[in-house]
Design a protein around this motif. Structure first.
Motif: not given
Length: 167
Positions: A1-6, A30-37, A51-55, A78-84
């Motif tokens: 299980m790994k933390k993922r970002w979309l 299960n979603l850990d966080s969802l933000t919309v704008g 979210l946290t999930s397997d591959d 998930t695997e790219i450089s982001i600012h959050r």
């Protein structure tokens, strides 16, 4: 299980959020966080989902989102450089004058901002990563047990600009 970002770019229409979140609920994801704008284009909204999930599950999620009619684009952060950042408000109640001074000191060091206070309560705003906000909550919970009211907004994220990005 790994933390993922979309990051999803979706049509800004009534019911899109419900359909996207329903897709996750229907598959028991299960979603850990969802933000919309909205974006600079008012007909397009941007969703940041963590979210946290397997591959295998994560690949299924991306495929299902790409098949959704309202989804314009899916970007895997998930695997790219982001600012959050995540918005956090903490209300601390039942404070003495000495405790309020301690909250001001902690907020200055952490960094966080005191946005409101009265005779016995302080409202603190902290805009950090989810992990740093977790650390801040743990610190305040240790200092002021059973006197915190925590309100968290979802995380937002944006791609870093390559070599110009700060850590």
């Amino acid at each position: 299980m790994k933390k993922r970002w979309l990051c999803l770019f979706v049509e800004n229409e009534i019911g899109v959020l419900a359909r996207i979140s329903g897709l996750f609920a229907g598959k028991s994801y299960n979603l850990d966080s969802l933000t919309v704008g909205t974006t600079e284009d008012l007909s397009v909204s941007r969703m940041t989902i963590s979210l946290t999930s397997d591959d295998r599950t994560f690949e299924q999620i991306k495929k299902q989102l790409n098949r959704s009619v309202e989804v314009i684009k899916v970007v895997d952060y998930t695997e790219i450089s982001i600012h959050r950042k995540e918005l956090l408000f903490i209300r601390i109640t039942g404070c003495t004058e000495q405790e309020k001074s301690e909250v001001f000191r902690i907020a200055h060091i952490f960094p966080a901002t005191i946005i409101d206070y009265d005779f016995s309560s302080i409202l603190v705003e902290c805009t950090q990563t989810e992990e740093k906000n977790n650390d801040f909550i743990a610190l305040l919970q240790k200092q002021f047990p059973n006197r915190l009211a925590v309100t968290r907004g979802g995380s937002v994220a944006v791609e870093a600009m390559g070599s110009l990005a700060l850590p």
